[in-house]
Design a protein around this motif. Structure first.
Motif, short mmCIF file in Angstrom:
data_model
loop_
_atom_site.label_atom_id
_atom_site.label_comp_id
_atom_site.label_asym_id
_atom_site.label_seq_id
_atom_site.Cartn_x
_atom_site.Cartn_y
_atom_site.Cartn_z
N ALA A 46 4.94 -7.01 33.79
CA ALA A 46 5.05 -5.55 33.85
C ALA A 46 5.29 -5.08 35.28
CB ALA A 46 3.78 -4.91 33.30
N ALA A 47 6.02 -3.98 35.41
CA ALA A 47 6.23 -3.38 36.73
C ALA A 47 4.93 -2.79 37.26
CB ALA A 47 7.30 -2.30 36.64
N GLY A 48 4.07 -2.38 36.35
CA GLY A 48 2.76 -1.83 36.72
C GLY A 48 1.95 -1.62 35.46
N VAL A 49 0.64 -1.65 35.60
CA VAL A 49 -0.25 -1.44 34.45
C VAL A 49 -1.26 -0.37 34.83
CG1 VAL A 49 -1.87 -2.49 32.84
CG2 VAL A 49 -0.01 -3.87 33.80
N LEU A 50 -1.37 0.65 33.98
CA LEU A 50 -2.33 1.73 34.20
C LEU A 50 -3.33 1.76 33.07
CD1 LEU A 50 0.64 2.86 35.47
CD2 LEU A 50 -1.05 4.44 36.38
N PHE A 51 -4.60 1.68 33.44
CA PHE A 51 -5.69 1.55 32.50
C PHE A 51 -6.49 2.84 32.41
CE2 PHE A 51 -5.02 -2.64 34.34
CZ PHE A 51 -5.17 -3.53 33.28
N ASP A 52 -6.88 3.21 31.20
CA ASP A 52 -7.98 4.14 31.04
C ASP A 52 -9.24 3.37 31.49
OD1 ASP A 52 -9.45 6.44 30.21
OD2 ASP A 52 -9.95 5.40 28.35
N SER A 77 8.98 3.82 31.97
CA SER A 77 9.75 3.00 31.05
C SER A 77 9.63 1.50 31.34
CB SER A 77 11.22 3.41 31.09
OG SER A 77 11.74 3.26 32.41
N ALA A 78 9.09 1.16 32.52
CA ALA A 78 8.89 -0.25 32.86
C ALA A 78 7.42 -0.60 32.99
CB ALA A 78 9.61 -0.56 34.18
N ALA A 79 6.54 0.37 32.65
CA ALA A 79 5.11 0.19 32.87
C ALA A 79 4.36 0.02 31.54
CB ALA A 79 4.53 1.37 33.65
N VAL A 80 3.10 -0.36 31.68
CA VAL A 80 2.22 -0.55 30.52
C VAL A 80 1.01 0.35 30.69
CG1 VAL A 80 0.71 -2.18 29.30
CG2 VAL A 80 2.94 -2.94 30.16
N ALA A 81 0.63 1.04 29.62
CA ALA A 81 -0.61 1.82 29.59
C ALA A 81 -1.58 1.15 28.64
CB ALA A 81 -0.33 3.25 29.11
N VAL A 82 -2.87 1.19 29.01
CA VAL A 82 -3.91 0.57 28.18
C VAL A 82 -4.96 1.62 27.90
CG1 VAL A 82 -5.48 -1.37 27.92
CG2 VAL A 82 -3.46 -1.61 29.40
N GLU A 83 -5.16 1.96 26.63
CA GLU A 83 -6.01 3.09 26.23
C GLU A 83 -6.82 2.79 24.99
OE1 GLU A 83 -7.22 6.02 26.47
OE2 GLU A 83 -6.23 7.02 28.14
N ASP A 84 -8.03 3.36 24.94
CA ASP A 84 -8.84 3.24 23.72
C ASP A 84 -8.93 4.56 22.97
OD1 ASP A 84 -10.54 4.47 25.68
OD2 ASP A 84 -12.26 3.97 24.43
N ALA A 85 -8.46 5.64 23.58
CA ALA A 85 -8.56 6.97 22.97
C ALA A 85 -7.24 7.38 22.34
CB ALA A 85 -8.98 8.01 24.01
N SER A 128 -6.12 10.40 22.14
CA SER A 128 -5.48 11.35 23.05
C SER A 128 -4.80 10.63 24.21
CB SER A 128 -6.51 12.35 23.58
OG SER A 128 -7.53 11.70 24.30
N GLY A 129 -5.40 9.53 24.68
CA GLY A 129 -4.81 8.78 25.78
C GLY A 129 -3.56 8.04 25.38
N ALA A 130 -3.58 7.43 24.19
CA ALA A 130 -2.38 6.75 23.70
C ALA A 130 -1.24 7.74 23.54
CB ALA A 130 -2.68 6.05 22.37
N ALA A 131 -1.55 8.93 23.04
CA ALA A 131 -0.52 9.96 22.89
C ALA A 131 0.00 10.41 24.24
CB ALA A 131 -1.10 11.14 22.12
N SER A 132 -0.88 10.51 25.23
CA SER A 132 -0.48 10.90 26.58
C SER A 132 0.51 9.90 27.16
CB SER A 132 -1.72 11.01 27.48
OG SER A 132 -1.36 11.23 28.82
N ALA A 133 0.18 8.61 27.08
CA ALA A 133 1.05 7.59 27.64
C ALA A 133 2.38 7.53 26.91
CB ALA A 133 0.35 6.23 27.59
N ALA A 134 2.33 7.62 25.58
CA ALA A 134 3.58 7.60 24.80
C ALA A 134 4.46 8.79 25.16
CB ALA A 134 3.27 7.60 23.31
N SER A 135 3.87 9.96 25.32
CA SER A 135 4.63 11.16 25.68
C SER A 135 5.21 11.06 27.08
CB SER A 135 3.75 12.40 25.58
OG SER A 135 3.32 12.62 24.26
N ALA A 136 4.52 10.32 27.96
CA ALA A 136 5.01 10.14 29.33
C ALA A 136 6.13 9.11 29.41
CB ALA A 136 3.86 9.72 30.25
N GLY A 137 6.42 8.43 28.30
CA GLY A 137 7.54 7.51 28.25
C GLY A 137 7.23 6.07 28.60
N TYR A 138 5.96 5.66 28.48
CA TYR A 138 5.61 4.27 28.78
C TYR A 138 6.27 3.33 27.78
CZ TYR A 138 2.25 5.26 32.47
OH TYR A 138 1.67 5.64 33.65
N ALA A 139 6.81 2.23 28.28
CA ALA A 139 7.48 1.26 27.42
C ALA A 139 6.51 0.62 26.45
CB ALA A 139 8.16 0.19 28.27
N THR A 140 5.31 0.33 26.95
CA THR A 140 4.30 -0.35 26.14
C THR A 140 2.99 0.41 26.26
OG1 THR A 140 5.33 -2.51 26.52
CG2 THR A 140 3.03 -2.51 25.79
#
Length: 246
Positions: A11-17, A190-198, A200-212
């Motif tokens: 991944a180009a970067g990973v952002l975690f809740d 589009s090149a990053a990964v978000a990791v979420e348990d909520a 609302s957080g999954a929706a936030s990352a998806a809306s921001a355009g995260y690839a994964t």
């Protein structure tokens, strides 16, 4: 669980809740919310009790005051918003939120916190692979939690409730916080990964355009996480470790 899981080393970067993803502080938050809402609803004569389902539906992943307003709105209760400086006993959105924060802080300092073992192992793997990492948390306590858990140094970027307030970023599920996290980390969503348990957080990352968007199911449920935009689901970040790291 999802059969094919991404190799986060690519991944180009990973952002975690934070809460419920890196540390079990979601449980501390849940107990603090329960204590506060049980008291509030009982004193106001509301017969519909606060439950864990309410936490996942109305509070989880949101900024503190937005969570208070969302829960009360679910009971058709409207009270003044108030001010950030409201004392905890104030019967305002901010007062109730500050009451909850006091309960959370007291529990954190009394009990301490440690990261999930699988989460720590993944952080160490990604650090060794030189993958940029950040935290995107609605909590204003993120700095204290990261320090208490001994994992602050993994993250050059932390977008938390303090940053959100200062930069006027909308609460999850709006894309603002995850979009800002990617910008600060210097990676394209589009090149990053978000990791979420909520949800609302999954929706936030998806809306921001995260690839994964990896959903960590700590109680929200795989269906709800997928519907919110999670592209794969795990029950622990240890599932994301390659075979040669186990």
């Amino acid at each position: 669980m999802t059969a094919l899981l991404p190799d986060l080393r690519r991944a180009a970067g990973v952002l975690f809740d934070l809460d419920g993803v890196l540390t079990p502080t979601a449980e501390v938050h849940m107990r603090a919310w329960q204590k506060v809402f049980d008291d509030v609803l009982a004193r106001w004569g509301v017969t519909d009790p606060y439950t864990d389902a309410d936490y996942f539906a109305y509070v989880d992943g949101k900024k503190r005051y937005d969570g208070v307003a969302s829960l009360l709105r679910s009971r058709n209760i409207e009270i003044p918003w108030g001010e950030i400086a409201d004392p905890p006993e104030a019967e305002t959105i901010c007062g109730i939120g500050n009451r909850k924060n006091d309960a959370f802080a007291a529990a954190l300092r009394a009990e301490g916190i440690a990261p999930y073992p699988g989460s720590l192992a993944l952080l160490e793997l990604l650090k060794d692979a030189s993958v940029p990492m950040g935290v995107v948390s609605s909590s204003k306590n993120a700095g204290e939690v990261l320090a208490s858990a001994g994992i602050r140094d993994f993250f050059p970027v932390v977008v938390d409730g303090v940053v959100a307030e200062r930069e006027r970023l909308a609460s999850k599920p709006a894309p603002d916080m995850f979009a800002e996290g990617a910008r600060m980390l210097g990676v394209a969503p589009s090149a990053a990964v978000a990791v979420e348990d909520a949800v609302s957080g999954a929706a936030s990352a998806a809306s921001a355009g995260y690839a994964t968007v990896i959903g960590v199911d700590r109680g929200a449920g795989p269906t709800a996480l997928r519907e919110a935009g999670a592209t794969c689901i795990v029950d622990d970040l240890a599932r994301l470790l390659p075979d040669d790291a186990n």
